[in-house]
Design an enzyme around this catalytic site. Sequence first.
Site, PDB file in Angstrom:
ATOM      1  N   LYS A 195       0.789  -1.313  -0.107  1.00  0.00           N
ATOM      2  CA  LYS A 195       0.002   0.056   0.060  1.00  0.00           C
ATOM      3  C   LYS A 195       0.937   1.200   0.058  1.00  0.00           C
ATOM      4  CE  LYS A 195      -1.567  -1.515   3.723  1.00  0.00           C
ATOM      5  NZ  LYS A 195      -2.006  -1.722   5.051  1.00  0.00           N
ATOM      6  N   THR A 229      -6.867   9.504   8.590  1.00  0.00           N
ATOM      7  CA  THR A 229      -6.730   8.466   7.929  1.00  0.00           C
ATOM      8  C   THR A 229      -6.466   7.235   8.896  1.00  0.00           C
ATOM      9  OG1 THR A 229      -4.282   8.889   7.848  1.00  0.00           O
ATOM     10  CG2 THR A 229      -5.392   9.257   5.877  1.00  0.00           C
ATOM     11  N   GLY A 231      -6.625   3.999  10.456  1.00  0.00           N
ATOM     12  CA  GLY A 231      -7.643   2.792  10.351  1.00  0.00           C
ATOM     13  C   GLY A 231      -7.563   2.196   8.593  1.00  0.00           C
ATOM     14  N   THR A 232      -6.959   3.061   7.764  1.00  0.00           N
ATOM     15  CA  THR A 232      -7.060   2.961   6.377  1.00  0.00           C
ATOM     16  C   THR A 232      -6.630   1.695   6.225  1.00  0.00           C
ATOM     17  OG1 THR A 232      -5.060   4.115   6.224  1.00  0.00           O
ATOM     18  CG2 THR A 232      -7.124   5.413   5.485  1.00  0.00           C
ATOM     19  N   GLY A 233      -5.570   0.996   6.617  1.00  0.00           N
ATOM     20  CA  GLY A 233      -4.992  -0.097   6.534  1.00  0.00           C
ATOM     21  C   GLY A 233      -5.970  -1.187   6.794  1.00  0.00           C
ATOM     22  N   CYS A 234      -6.579  -1.221   7.985  1.00  0.00           N
ATOM     23  CA  CYS A 234      -7.386  -2.298   8.574  1.00  0.00           C
ATOM     24  C   CYS A 234      -8.680  -2.203   7.553  1.00  0.00           C
ATOM     25  CB  CYS A 234      -7.972  -1.906  10.008  1.00  0.00           C
ATOM     26  SG  CYS A 234      -6.637  -1.600  11.189  1.00  0.00           S
TER      27      CYS A 234
HETATM   28  N1  LIG Z   1      -4.245  10.377   1.830  1.00  0.00           N
HETATM   29  C1  LIG Z   1      -4.590   9.225   1.058  1.00  0.00           C
HETATM   30  N2  LIG Z   1      -5.348   9.568  -0.067  1.00  0.00           N
HETATM   31  C2  LIG Z   1      -5.890   8.448  -0.691  1.00  0.00           C
HETATM   32  N3  LIG Z   1      -5.815   7.231  -0.281  1.00  0.00           N
HETATM   33  C3  LIG Z   1      -5.101   6.888   1.063  1.00  0.00           C
HETATM   34  C4  LIG Z   1      -4.601   8.023   1.772  1.00  0.00           C
HETATM   35  N4  LIG Z   1      -3.845   7.524   2.530  1.00  0.00           N
HETATM   36  C5  LIG Z   1      -3.995   6.303   2.486  1.00  0.00           C
HETATM   37  N5  LIG Z   1      -4.536   5.823   1.359  1.00  0.00           N
HETATM   38  C6  LIG Z   1      -4.876   4.386   0.920  1.00  0.00           C
HETATM   39  O1  LIG Z   1      -5.401   3.820   2.101  1.00  0.00           O
HETATM   40  C7  LIG Z   1      -5.081   2.212   1.922  1.00  0.00           C
HETATM   41  C8  LIG Z   1      -4.330   2.101   3.180  1.00  0.00           C
HETATM   42  O2  LIG Z   1      -2.948   2.424   3.044  1.00  0.00           O
HETATM   43  P1  LIG Z   1      -1.823   2.962   4.086  1.00  0.00           P
HETATM   44  O3  LIG Z   1      -0.540   2.997   3.489  1.00  0.00           O
HETATM   45  O4  LIG Z   1      -2.352   4.326   4.864  1.00  0.00           O
HETATM   46  O5  LIG Z   1      -2.351   1.802   5.145  1.00  0.00           O
HETATM   47  P2  LIG Z   1      -1.758   1.704   6.752  1.00  0.00           P
HETATM   48  O6  LIG Z   1      -0.626   2.351   7.159  1.00  0.00           O
HETATM   49  O7  LIG Z   1      -1.545   0.241   7.110  1.00  0.00           O
HETATM   50  O8  LIG Z   1      -3.091   2.137   7.638  1.00  0.00           O
HETATM   51  P3  LIG Z   1      -3.340   2.183   9.228  1.00  0.00           P
HETATM   52  O9  LIG Z   1      -1.907   1.742   9.728  1.00  0.00           O
HETATM   53  O10 LIG Z   1      -3.878   3.627   9.385  1.00  0.00           O
HETATM   54  O11 LIG Z   1      -4.388   1.517   9.262  1.00  0.00           O
HETATM   55  C9  LIG Z   1      -4.276   2.202   0.717  1.00  0.00           C
HETATM   56  O12 LIG Z   1      -5.229   1.883  -0.204  1.00  0.00           O
HETATM   57  C10 LIG Z   1      -3.827   3.442   0.307  1.00  0.00           C
HETATM   58  O13 LIG Z   1      -3.501   3.916  -1.164  1.00  0.00           O
HETATM   59  C1  LIG Z   2      -6.341  -2.322  17.267  1.00  0.00           C
HETATM   60  C2  LIG Z   2      -5.620  -1.800  16.241  1.00  0.00           C
HETATM   61  N1  LIG Z   2      -5.400  -2.359  15.318  1.00  0.00           N
HETATM   62  C3  LIG Z   2      -4.649  -1.966  14.062  1.00  0.00           C
HETATM   63  C4  LIG Z   2      -4.314  -0.660  14.101  1.00  0.00           C
HETATM   64  C5  LIG Z   2      -3.318  -0.170  12.991  1.00  0.00           C
HETATM   65  O1  LIG Z   2      -4.271   0.973  12.354  1.00  0.00           O
HETATM   66  C6  LIG Z   2      -4.455  -0.008  15.220  1.00  0.00           C
HETATM   67  N2  LIG Z   2      -4.100   1.518  15.435  1.00  0.00           N
HETATM   68  N3  LIG Z   2      -5.209  -0.402  16.281  1.00  0.00           N
END
Ligand SMILES: Nc1ncnc2c1ncn2[C@@H]1O[C@H](COP(=O)(O)OP(=O)(O)OP(=O)(O)O)[C@@H](O)[C@H]1O
Ligand SMILES: Cc1ncc(CO)c(N)n1
Length: 296
Positions: A195, A229, A231-234
């Site tokens: 990502k 942003t 929780g975007t990854g979850c």
């Molecule tokens: N500012 C942004 N604008 C558009 N898309 C974004 C943005 N930030 C993240 N994304 C998208 O969100 C999704 C998650 O990416 P990200 O790299 O933020 O994950 P993450 O770091 O694991 O998230 P988190 O740790 O907050 O749960 C991907 O599809 C990414 O392209």
């Molecule tokens: C419980 C939990 N899982 C995953 C993440 C990563 O976003 C978070 N901040 N908290």
Amino acid sequence: MQSGLPLGGALGSGGSIADACSVPVALTIAGSDSGGGAGIQADLKTFQELGVYGTSALTAITAQNTLGVQGVLPVAAEQVGMQMDSVAADLPPDAVKTGMLFSGEVIETVAERAVRYGWKKLVVDPVITAKGGARLLREEALEALRRQLLPLALAVTPNVPEAELLAGFPIRSFADRERAAAAIHSLGSRFVILKGGHAEEDRDRAVDLVYDGSGFLRLESPRIATRHTHGTGCTFSAALAAELARGASVPEAAAAAKAFVQAAIEDGLGLGSGHGPTNHFAYKRRMARRESGEHV
Ligand SMILES: Nc1ncnc2c1ncn2[C@@H]1O[C@H](COP(=O)(O)OP(=O)(O)OP(=O)(O)O)[C@@H](O)[C@H]1O
Ligand SMILES: Cc1ncc(CO)c(N)n1
């Protein structure tokens, strides 16, 4: 891909919803975020929005809000295993995702259950730290993640810092990202979705790379300038698992997950005074407006 829940007709014919419903089921194995934007809460909301019945095995209770993580209480590996057994025995999941696993013992327990129950659609979100830097995976558990869980995964979804740790080298360019995806693929996951939320070289675009061991697919969207942003990854990995549960292929599911998270960030809720949560309602609302002929 299934388009909706086959509930229609059941009520009028005297059968109960329970008898007739063949809703897809997903299981999330993850930590609780009291702030509701990430972890198990984000996963269950995403499953629900995508028409998938959500079940869960809780690995840790975090005291957390948009400002950071104030405390972590791990759940014993045995209890995590029992939750998976309860779900598997009665509500066999069509797809499974993992999030915060915290310890090597929990990783080992998840890997053992994945083999025992034959979970083929396993999405591993290799959660290592929260946005503010709090550790959500013990340092010594990284090797267990690499060696025990990744070989069982259909897809692994690292962000850039997680990819650096899994691949073992820094990522400074797009070429580095491709090399890292290949290095992580060699650990055994059938697909790697690297990502791009954290990728500093992309100022205007958020680019996710999908790698299947032979070719790269790029999923691109405009980068949204926002601090909300959390929780975007979850949310992304939960949407991926939900789409897999509904029968999509990994590339189809990844494209849908990207669209889901883009809508969730774009229609942000503005909650909290730190990194606020995304809007899990947004995607379904957009789809409904699109279906009614509105241009969205
Ligand atoms: N500012 C942004 N604008 C558009 N898309 C974004 C943005 N930030 C993240 N994304 C998208 O969100 C999704 C998650 O990416 P990200 O790299 O933020 O994950 P993450 O770091 O694991 O998230 P988190 O740790 O907050 O749960 C991907 O599809 C990414 O392209
Ligand atoms: C419980 C939990 N899982 C995953 C993440 C990563 O976003 C978070 N901040 N908290």
